[in-house]
Design an enzyme around this catalytic site. Structure first.
Site, short mmCIF file in Angstrom:
data_model
loop_
_atom_site.label_atom_id
_atom_site.label_comp_id
_atom_site.label_asym_id
_atom_site.label_seq_id
_atom_site.Cartn_x
_atom_site.Cartn_y
_atom_site.Cartn_z
N ASP A 110 -12.02 7.38 4.43
CA ASP A 110 -10.71 7.18 4.96
C ASP A 110 -10.31 5.59 4.93
O ASP A 110 -9.32 5.16 5.64
CB ASP A 110 -10.90 7.63 6.40
CG ASP A 110 -9.57 7.72 7.15
OD1 ASP A 110 -8.44 7.76 6.46
OD2 ASP A 110 -9.37 7.64 8.28
N ASP A 165 -2.22 10.32 3.87
CA ASP A 165 -3.64 10.24 4.01
C ASP A 165 -4.35 11.11 4.96
O ASP A 165 -4.32 11.27 6.27
CB ASP A 165 -4.00 8.66 4.71
CG ASP A 165 -5.27 8.55 4.90
OD1 ASP A 165 -6.16 8.76 4.12
OD2 ASP A 165 -5.40 7.39 5.38
N ASP A 190 1.54 6.37 5.84
CA ASP A 190 0.76 5.36 5.18
C ASP A 190 1.26 4.80 3.98
O ASP A 190 0.60 3.93 3.25
CB ASP A 190 -0.52 6.17 4.93
CG ASP A 190 -1.86 5.26 5.01
OD1 ASP A 190 -1.64 4.13 5.74
OD2 ASP A 190 -2.97 5.57 4.58
N ARG A 217 -7.80 -0.25 1.10
CA ARG A 217 -8.39 -1.52 0.46
C ARG A 217 -8.84 -1.12 -0.84
O ARG A 217 -8.88 -2.16 -1.58
CB ARG A 217 -9.57 -2.06 1.39
CG ARG A 217 -10.67 -1.03 1.44
CD ARG A 217 -11.40 -1.15 2.70
NE ARG A 217 -10.91 -1.04 3.87
CZ ARG A 217 -11.43 -0.85 5.21
NH1 ARG A 217 -12.58 -1.60 5.64
NH2 ARG A 217 -10.87 -0.67 6.22
N LYS A 238 0.89 -1.08 0.12
CA LYS A 238 -0.21 0.06 0.03
C LYS A 238 0.80 1.18 -0.10
O LYS A 238 1.79 1.46 0.93
CB LYS A 238 -0.86 -0.13 1.39
CG LYS A 238 -1.55 1.28 1.32
CD LYS A 238 -2.46 1.15 2.65
CE LYS A 238 -3.19 2.68 3.31
NZ LYS A 238 -3.63 2.65 4.42
N LYS A 251 -9.80 13.08 8.73
CA LYS A 251 -9.26 12.84 9.92
C LYS A 251 -9.10 14.04 11.17
O LYS A 251 -9.13 15.15 10.46
CB LYS A 251 -7.87 12.24 9.79
CG LYS A 251 -7.92 10.86 9.23
CD LYS A 251 -6.23 10.33 8.91
CE LYS A 251 -6.17 9.14 8.22
NZ LYS A 251 -6.55 8.07 8.93
N GLU A 309 -9.35 4.06 2.58
CA GLU A 309 -8.96 3.99 1.13
C GLU A 309 -8.01 2.89 0.88
O GLU A 309 -7.71 2.56 -0.29
CB GLU A 309 -8.18 5.39 0.82
CG GLU A 309 -7.00 5.78 1.07
CD GLU A 309 -6.73 5.52 2.92
OE1 GLU A 309 -5.53 4.85 3.02
OE2 GLU A 309 -7.40 5.69 3.46
#
Length: 504
Positions: free
Chosen positions: A351, A274, A292, A355, A269, A281, A353
């Site tokens: 959020d 993020d 991230d 996946r 990933k 967030k 995201e």
């Protein structure tokens, strides 16, 4: 950069005759000397120091002696190893850390580690050398790339040799090479993780892959937005809609095995920052969302390590890289997108995201007809709640092939201390991903959040053997020690080394 090597000793050679700035030997509690320390104690000065109470012998205790009669080394460093006969891997790692701290302050040019590497419970010489190198390199790592004034480092010892019996020279040399490759891979992963989102962009990750490919003669391909649109990666592109940085889809190949051998594929990933997107967030601690992309970083670090080792295995790294930003063009909660697999997804929370980028990558890798696929992602805060910061979460299906893959990963984790813990994937959890309007929702509510995230990914991996590592709790540290850890490079590299050994 510290230089590592081995020194061999046989029946004709005395440890006391070795010339070095410092030689480190172990002592035990109850004032008992290790065989290496005994060999240096012809004058009785080490025994006298123990009797004086200057060192307890407990793990973590040290005493530096200078100019011992009959010893060629300028200094002798005594390292406490606890009770005799109970030398564990943790104690040996602590001993290596003690060595690192002391030799960083010494004026000598070189040090010899003459510790009882063969006496560690359930570990071998190769493990002792590899893990000691990792500890020593970790202690010298500095995250000051972007500081105008670099952190001042003490001169310290620059050359470290491991003292081994002549008969074990070949094993020891190989262990040094493995330890160095691992340390280099971990350093790359940490460096990428620690760089901010305005530097480590998707393009920066792509350029890093290109540099690796050039240095180690690997093949690399970077797909841009138009190519991703042609591949119908609607899920991945939905995350990239809000950001100013162009998304990149990176494929890097280390083809060290036989041409006909199915590759092992690592999918990382690569969310370079993020914000949560429209599902924004909270501001406190959001700077840590530069981490991230640690899944992507660990793939590049692992590829670097195995390339340096010229590992005889076919390995492909795949990295979907993008920012997740809020803007007028960003994906909204309630939007429905079509993934590359044709399955539709109702995005209830922007959020979740990770996946969404991984599912298209997991569909893409079907073309490689892989022997196994492992995806690595800082996926869920729920995994941190479940497992804390000690174990990465390991998820896979339950059948013989997937159980075997899980066991390979778990044992690689145990061998390195870069541990994982297996979590469930069951059909009962899939119910939480039901949507009234699409094939699935991208979140399943707060209950079992890390499990439902894995269940989402599982829907895209039916055509091969697959495992998912959630590294949200292990990829970085917060607080005063803030920074990337380099995990799970050690686990992944060891997993691949074991696969290469099994393929011989």
């Amino acid at each position: 950069m510290m230089d590592f090597s081995i020194k061999t000793i046989d029946a004709k050679t005395s440890i006391a005759s070795l010339k070095a700035g410092c030689i480190a030997v172990g002592i035990y509690e109850n004032k008992k000397l290790s065989p290496q320390a005994q060999a240096l104690d012809k004058s009785g000065e080490i025994t006298a120091a123990l009797k004086s109470g200057d060192i307890s012998g407990k793990p973590g205790s040290t005493l530096l002696l200078r100019k011992i009669a009959g010893v060629a080394a300028e200094r002798v460093l005594l390292i406490g190893l606890g009770a005799d006969g109970e030398l564990s891997d943790k104690v040996m790692s602590m001993a290596a850390l003690c060595v690192a701290r002391v030799i960083a302050t010494l004026g000598g040019n070189d040090a010899v580690l003459a510790l009882p590497f063969d006496a560690i419970k359930e570990r071998d010489l190769a493990w002792a050398i590899r893990s000691s190198i990792l500890v020593l390199r970790e202690s010298s790592y500095r995250s000051d790339t972007l500081k105008s004034k670099k952190e001042t480092t003490l001169s310290g010892v620059k050359k470290v040799a491991f003292l081994v019996a002549a008969a074990k020279a070949a094993v020891a040399k190989e262990a040094v090479a493995q330890g160095l490759a691992l340390a280099n891979g971990i350093d790359l992963t940490k460096e990428l993780g620690n760089l901010p989102g305005n530097v480590c962009t998707p393009t920066y990750l792509a350029n890093t892959a290109k540099k690796l490919a050039k240095e180690f003669k690997l093949s690399v391909e970077v797909l841009d937005r138009k190519q991703l649109e042609a591949l119908k990666m609607g899920s991945f592109l939905s995350v990239a809609r809000g950001g100013g940085e162009a998304p990149k889809f990176i494929i890097i190949k280390h083809l060290g095995g036989k041409a006909k051998d199915a590759p092992t594929v690592l999918v990382g990933k690569g969310i370079t920052f993020d914000t949560g997107g429209i599902s924004l967030k909270g501001g406190a601690g959001m700077d840590e969302m530069k981490y991230d992309m640690c899944g992507a970083g660990s793939v590049l670090g692992t590829i670097r390590a195995i390339a340096e080792l010229k590992l005889k295995l076919n390995v492909i790294g795949v990295i979907p890289a993008t920012e997740n930003m809020p803007s007028g063009t960003a994906t909204k909660p309630g939007d429905i997108v079509t993934s590359m697999s044709g399955q539709t997804i109702e995005i209830l929370n922007t959020d979740a995201e990770g996946r969404l980028v991984l599912c298209d990558a997991l569909t893409y890798v079907e073309r490689f007809k892989p022997a196994a696929v492992v995806d690595i992602a800082t996926l869920t805060g729920a995994c941190v709640t479940s497992l804390g910061h000690h174990n990465s979460g390991l998820f896979t299906r339950h059948d013989s092939a997937h159980d075997a893959l899980a066991n390979e990963l778990l044992s690689a984790g145990k061998a390195t201390g870069d541990t994982a813990w297996r979590m469930p994937i069951e059909d009962s959890y899939q119910e939480q991903l039901k949507s009234n309007f699409a094939d699935m929702a991208n979140i399943g509510g707060p209950a079992g959040g890390s499990i439902t995230a894995a269940c989402f990914l599982e829907r895209y991996t039916k055509k091969y053997t697959w495992a998912h590592l959630d590294i949200a709790g292990t990829a970085w540290k917060s607080g005063a020690a803030k920074g990337a850890t380099g995990r799970p490079v050690a686990l992944l590299t060891t997993f691949l080394m074991n696969r290469a050994a099994a393929a011989k």
